[in-house]
Design a protein around this motif. Structure first.
Motif, PDB file in Angstrom:
ATOM      1  N   PRO A   1       0.791  -1.237   0.000  1.00 30.91           N
ATOM      2  CA  PRO A   1       0.000   0.000   0.000  1.00 30.91           C
ATOM      3  C   PRO A   1       0.814   1.275   0.000  1.00 30.91           C
ATOM      4  CG  PRO A   1       0.188  -0.815   2.231  1.00 30.91           C
ATOM      5  CD  PRO A   1       0.966  -1.786   1.353  1.00 30.91           C
ATOM      6  N   GLU A   2       2.161   1.210   0.020  1.00 31.06           N
ATOM      7  CA  GLU A   2       2.947   2.391   0.371  1.00 31.06           C
ATOM      8  C   GLU A   2       2.793   3.569  -0.583  1.00 31.06           C
ATOM      9  OE1 GLU A   2       5.843  -0.811  -1.234  1.00 31.06           O
ATOM     10  OE2 GLU A   2       4.080  -0.711   0.056  1.00 31.06           O
ATOM     11  N   ASN A   3       2.880   3.356  -1.886  1.00 30.51           N
ATOM     12  CA  ASN A   3       2.780   4.490  -2.809  1.00 30.51           C
ATOM     13  C   ASN A   3       1.421   5.191  -2.750  1.00 30.51           C
ATOM     14  OD1 ASN A   3       5.112   2.869  -3.778  1.00 30.51           O
ATOM     15  ND2 ASN A   3       5.170   4.384  -5.416  1.00 30.51           N
ATOM     16  N   PRO A   4       0.291   4.461  -2.867  1.00 32.19           N
ATOM     17  CA  PRO A   4      -1.009   5.141  -2.793  1.00 32.19           C
ATOM     18  C   PRO A   4      -1.285   5.784  -1.440  1.00 32.19           C
ATOM     19  CG  PRO A   4      -1.239   2.934  -3.719  1.00 32.19           C
ATOM     20  CD  PRO A   4       0.138   3.034  -3.172  1.00 32.19           C
ATOM     21  N   ILE A   5      -0.894   5.110  -0.353  1.00 33.65           N
ATOM     22  CA  ILE A   5      -1.162   5.661   0.976  1.00 33.65           C
ATOM     23  C   ILE A   5      -0.377   6.949   1.185  1.00 33.65           C
ATOM     24  CG2 ILE A   5      -0.832   5.262   3.441  1.00 33.65           C
ATOM     25  CD1 ILE A   5      -3.188   3.769   2.390  1.00 33.65           C
ATOM     26  N   ILE A   6       0.872   6.969   0.768  1.00 34.03           N
ATOM     27  CA  ILE A   6       1.671   8.190   0.893  1.00 34.03           C
ATOM     28  C   ILE A   6       1.072   9.297   0.041  1.00 34.03           C
ATOM     29  CG2 ILE A   6       3.894   9.217   0.228  1.00 34.03           C
ATOM     30  CD1 ILE A   6       5.246   6.746   1.345  1.00 34.03           C
ATOM     31  N   ALA A   7       0.597   8.961  -1.164  1.00 34.57           N
ATOM     32  CA  ALA A   7      -0.030   9.967  -2.023  1.00 34.57           C
ATOM     33  C   ALA A   7      -1.264  10.558  -1.350  1.00 34.57           C
ATOM     34  CB  ALA A   7      -0.397   9.347  -3.368  1.00 34.57           C
ATOM     35  N   ILE A   8      -2.089   9.708  -0.760  1.00 37.53           N
ATOM     36  CA  ILE A   8      -3.298  10.189  -0.073  1.00 37.53           C
ATOM     37  C   ILE A   8      -2.927  11.074   1.115  1.00 37.53           C
ATOM     38  CG2 ILE A   8      -5.254   9.455   1.339  1.00 37.53           C
ATOM     39  CD1 ILE A   8      -5.458   6.975  -0.467  1.00 37.53           C
ATOM     40  N   ASN A   9      -2.009  10.596   1.942  1.00 33.48           N
ATOM     41  CA  ASN A   9      -1.638  11.359   3.140  1.00 33.48           C
ATOM     42  C   ASN A   9      -0.974  12.688   2.790  1.00 33.48           C
ATOM     43  OD1 ASN A   9      -2.665   9.566   5.030  1.00 33.48           O
ATOM     44  ND2 ASN A   9      -0.778   8.374   5.128  1.00 33.48           N
ATOM     45  N   ALA A  10      -0.105  12.681   1.780  1.00 31.58           N
ATOM     46  CA  ALA A  10       0.566  13.919   1.391  1.00 31.58           C
ATOM     47  C   ALA A  10      -0.438  14.929   0.843  1.00 31.58           C
ATOM     48  CB  ALA A  10       1.648  13.632   0.358  1.00 31.58           C
ATOM     49  N   ALA A  11      -1.345  14.480  -0.021  1.00 28.47           N
ATOM     50  CA  ALA A  11      -2.333  15.390  -0.602  1.00 28.47           C
ATOM     51  C   ALA A  11      -3.261  15.957   0.472  1.00 28.47           C
ATOM     52  CB  ALA A  11      -3.143  14.663  -1.677  1.00 28.47           C
ATOM     53  N   LEU A  12      -3.727  15.106   1.381  1.00 27.80           N
ATOM     54  CA  LEU A  12      -4.597  15.578   2.462  1.00 27.80           C
ATOM     55  C   LEU A  12      -3.863  16.566   3.372  1.00 27.80           C
ATOM     56  CD1 LEU A  12      -6.470  12.332   3.570  1.00 27.80           C
ATOM     57  CD2 LEU A  12      -7.474  14.357   2.497  1.00 27.80           C
ATOM     58  N   SER A  13      -2.634  16.228   3.735  1.00 27.75           N
ATOM     59  CA  SER A  13      -1.871  17.095   4.638  1.00 27.75           C
ATOM     60  C   SER A  13      -1.601  18.449   4.004  1.00 27.75           C
ATOM     61  CB  SER A  13      -0.553  16.420   5.019  1.00 27.75           C
ATOM     62  OG  SER A  13      -0.775  15.196   5.683  1.00 27.75           O
ATOM     63  N   MET A  14      -1.227  18.469   2.735  1.00 30.11           N
ATOM     64  CA  MET A  14      -0.954  19.735   2.067  1.00 30.11           C
ATOM     65  C   MET A  14      -2.210  20.581   1.958  1.00 30.11           C
ATOM     66  SD  MET A  14       1.902  18.927  -0.897  1.00 30.11           S
ATOM     67  CE  MET A  14       1.105  17.513  -1.617  1.00 30.11           C
ATOM     68  N   ALA A  15      -3.348  19.937   1.695  1.00 26.66           N
ATOM     69  CA  ALA A  15      -4.594  20.684   1.569  1.00 26.66           C
ATOM     70  C   ALA A  15      -5.051  21.253   2.915  1.00 26.66           C
ATOM     71  CB  ALA A  15      -5.684  19.782   1.001  1.00 26.66           C
ATOM     72  N   LEU A  16      -4.837  20.514   3.993  1.00 28.64           N
ATOM     73  CA  LEU A  16      -5.338  20.937   5.305  1.00 28.64           C
ATOM     74  C   LEU A  16      -4.405  21.908   6.018  1.00 28.64           C
ATOM     75  CD1 LEU A  16      -6.674  17.495   6.621  1.00 28.64           C
ATOM     76  CD2 LEU A  16      -8.032  19.431   5.798  1.00 28.64           C
ATOM     77  N   LEU A  17      -3.107  21.763   5.804  1.00 30.50           N
ATOM     78  CA  LEU A  17      -2.166  22.526   6.624  1.00 30.50           C
ATOM     79  C   LEU A  17      -1.415  23.635   5.888  1.00 30.50           C
ATOM     80  CD1 LEU A  17      -0.551  19.675   8.760  1.00 30.50           C
ATOM     81  CD2 LEU A  17      -2.310  21.296   9.442  1.00 30.50           C
ATOM     82  N   ALA A  18      -1.392  23.602   4.590  1.00 29.42           N
ATOM     83  CA  ALA A  18      -0.579  24.581   3.854  1.00 29.42           C
ATOM     84  C   ALA A  18      -0.996  26.005   4.175  1.00 29.42           C
ATOM     85  CB  ALA A  18      -0.679  24.337   2.359  1.00 29.42           C
ATOM     86  N   LYS A  19      -2.303  26.253   4.281  1.00 31.32           N
ATOM     87  CA  LYS A  19      -2.777  27.599   4.572  1.00 31.32           C
ATOM     88  C   LYS A  19      -2.969  27.821   6.068  1.00 31.32           C
ATOM     89  CE  LYS A  19      -5.116  28.233   0.124  1.00 31.32           C
ATOM     90  NZ  LYS A  19      -6.413  28.507  -0.555  1.00 31.32           N
ATOM     91  N   ALA A  20      -3.533  26.803   6.740  1.00 36.99           N
ATOM     92  CA  ALA A  20      -3.838  26.985   8.164  1.00 36.99           C
ATOM     93  C   ALA A  20      -2.585  27.180   8.997  1.00 36.99           C
ATOM     94  CB  ALA A  20      -4.625  25.778   8.677  1.00 36.99           C
ATOM     95  N   ALA A  21      -1.554  26.391   8.736  1.00 32.84           N
ATOM     96  CA  ALA A  21      -0.337  26.462   9.545  1.00 32.84           C
ATOM     97  C   ALA A  21       0.782  27.223   8.847  1.00 32.84           C
ATOM     98  CB  ALA A  21       0.142  25.047   9.871  1.00 32.84           C
ATOM     99  N   LYS A  22       0.537  27.643   7.613  1.00 33.73           N
ATOM    100  CA  LYS A  22       1.539  28.373   6.843  1.00 33.73           C
ATOM    101  C   LYS A  22       2.867  27.606   6.772  1.00 33.73           C
ATOM    102  CE  LYS A  22      -0.435  32.938   7.787  1.00 33.73           C
ATOM    103  NZ  LYS A  22      -0.201  34.306   8.319  1.00 33.73           N
ATOM    104  N   VAL A  23       2.735  26.314   6.537  1.00 33.56           N
ATOM    105  CA  VAL A  23       3.904  25.441   6.416  1.00 33.56           C
ATOM    106  C   VAL A  23       4.164  25.208   4.932  1.00 33.56           C
ATOM    107  CG1 VAL A  23       4.906  23.218   7.054  1.00 33.56           C
ATOM    108  CG2 VAL A  23       3.261  24.334   8.581  1.00 33.56           C
ATOM    109  N   PRO A  24       5.413  25.274   4.475  1.00 32.41           N
ATOM    110  CA  PRO A  24       5.705  25.032   3.068  1.00 32.41           C
ATOM    111  C   PRO A  24       5.227  23.653   2.622  1.00 32.41           C
ATOM    112  CG  PRO A  24       7.614  25.953   4.188  1.00 32.41           C
ATOM    113  CD  PRO A  24       6.614  25.633   5.245  1.00 32.41           C
TER     114      PRO A  24
END
Length: 445
Positions: free
Chosen positions: A140-163
């Protein structure tokens, strides 16, 4: 006497200033950033656990409950063929018709990206659950990482101002920690990645946040009752000089199998994708996987972690011929699954291949300790598949549960690395454009 400092050319002074190390992050910055890092690690583990749990429930239904209705079981040849063919058709329909189309082809991407948009995530989750439950030889590693990375970037990029680059790196670390049940695996992976990044501070400054995410992911997965990768074989005992030679033979043979697989991979991928229609591609791929499953039996199905445990718990139950056949069938099944449009990673199937080869080696080479044989084979084939010495050594040691094999592995890995470093990669090129953790300024999968 002239002042040498005053006469120094301006270009030299500029080069000296550029070469000076930049300051690393402050303690306050690390503490503040550790909050989103831990959150990403926990979230990554929860996502992995949910998808694994759903896949587990579906697997029970498809391979135990449903076949019993027809007087079959998970080892019935016609059921294995039928189920994998139908799973191939189901995955093909998702890739063909569902928005997002199952995300990028896993054969063309590495763990570092590129990562899809949010609209693709439901289709990715669906195809990975179908693959895991249906017996496809991918992890599951490639799809799971893709899901987690996309979700994390969408949720935190603006809220936490993290690159975004950092968010993606933390999602990778958190998911790797959850997958392997320990943050050590993620730390070893990231030692190579951070070495190429242009950032200041010590190595541990740069590993601090990924390690926080990985630790949170590993701890969360452990609390949720996730799978463990550690097994326990008979310890190697005192190191003998002959072990270095016999261990090298096993590791080199395993690496050679991985190299052959990587060389064949593009041809198999091209042959399947010449069919163009995703439904035809994955249905045919599922049928071929079904035939391989009939040939190798249930132990050669699925991602391979549980099946690796079966091999290592009862190594005497299999003849050397069976172990060699298991390794060859699993390698072919992984190449077919990855080439035929199924979504998933290649690490866990490769580990099964290494375990089977290691048991084969310890059975045919007199006096080779079983723990060293298995560790060397896993390290060799994983090195060929991942091009990462640290993670290859780690997986070899973790699987056998014997720290005594670390010393010989650190020596044996050196000549094996010379074998694989210029060999073909287990990756299809050219790779699609997207976000890359290693270099966000240019596409890199």
């Amino acid at each position: 006497m002239s002042d040498t400092g005053a006469s120094e050319p301006s270009e030299a002074r500029g080069a000296t200033q550029d070469a000076a190390p930049t300051a690393g992050p402050s303690v306050r910055q690390l503490l503040v950033m550790s909050v989103p890092a831990i959150a990403i690690g926990v979230g990554s583990a929860v996502t992995l656990w949910v998808l694994n749990s759903v896949a587990g429930l579906l697997e029970t239904y498809l391979w135990q409950t449903l076949p019993a209705v027809f007087g079959a079981d998970e080892s019935t040849p016609w059921w294995i063929f039928t189920m994998l063919t139908l799973i191939g058709a189901a995955v093909g329909l998702v890739v063909w018709l569902v928005p997002g189309h199952g995300g990028p082809d896993s054969a063309t991407t590495e763990l570092s990206g590129p990562f899809p948009g949010l609209k693709a995530l439901p289709s990715i989750a669906l195809v990975v659950v179908l693959g895991l439950a249906g017996g496809v030889s991918l992890g599951p590693e490639n799809p799971i990482i893709a899901i987690n990375a996309a979700l994390s970037m969408a949720l935190l990029a603006k809220a936490a101002k993290v690159p975004q680059q950092l968010i993606a790196a933390l999602a990778i670390a958190g998911t790797i920690g959850a997958l392997f049940g320990t943050p050590v695996a993620a730390a070893l992976v990231f030692t190579g990645m951070v070495g190429a990044m242009k950032s200041g501070g010590s190595l541990w400054d740069r590993l601090f946040l990924p390690l926080a995410a990985a630790g949170a992911g590993a701890a969360t997965m452990d609390l949720l009752g996730g799978e463990a990768i550690a097994f326990h074989l008979e310890p190697m005992g005192a190191l003998q000089p002959i072990y270095l030679l016999t261990g090298l033979v096993i590791a080199a043979a395993a690496a050679l199998l991985g190299i052959v697989g990587a060389w064949v991979f593009p041809y198999v991928h091209r042959a399947f994708h010449a069919l163009r229609n995703p439904l035809i591609i994955t249905t045919l791929g599922g049928a071929v996987l079904g035939l391989l499953g009939v040939l190798g039996g249930p132990i050669t199905l699925f991602k391979g972690l549980e099946q690796t445990g079966e091999l290592l718990k009862n190594p005497d139950d299999y003849t050397p011929g069976q172990l060699a056949a298991f390794a060859g069938i699993k390698m072919v099944a992984m190449l077919i699954a990855a080439s035929a449009g199924f979504r998933g990673g290649r690490i866990f199937p490769v580990v099964f291949v290494g375990a089977a080869l290691g048991l084969f080696g310890s059975a045919v080479i007199p006096d080779l300790p079983i723990s060293l044989g298995v560790a060397c084979a896993i390290m060799g084939v994983t090195l060929a598949a991942t091009r990462d010495g640290w993670i290859s050594i780690f997986i070899g040691v973790a699987l056998v549960g014997d720290v005594a094999v670390i010393a010989p592995l650190c020596l044996i890995v050196l000549p094996v690395w010379l074998m694989v470093t210029k060999a073909p990669e287990l990756l299809i090129k050219p790779r699609p454009a997207g976000v890359s953790v290693r270099n966000p300024d240019r596409p890199h999968a």
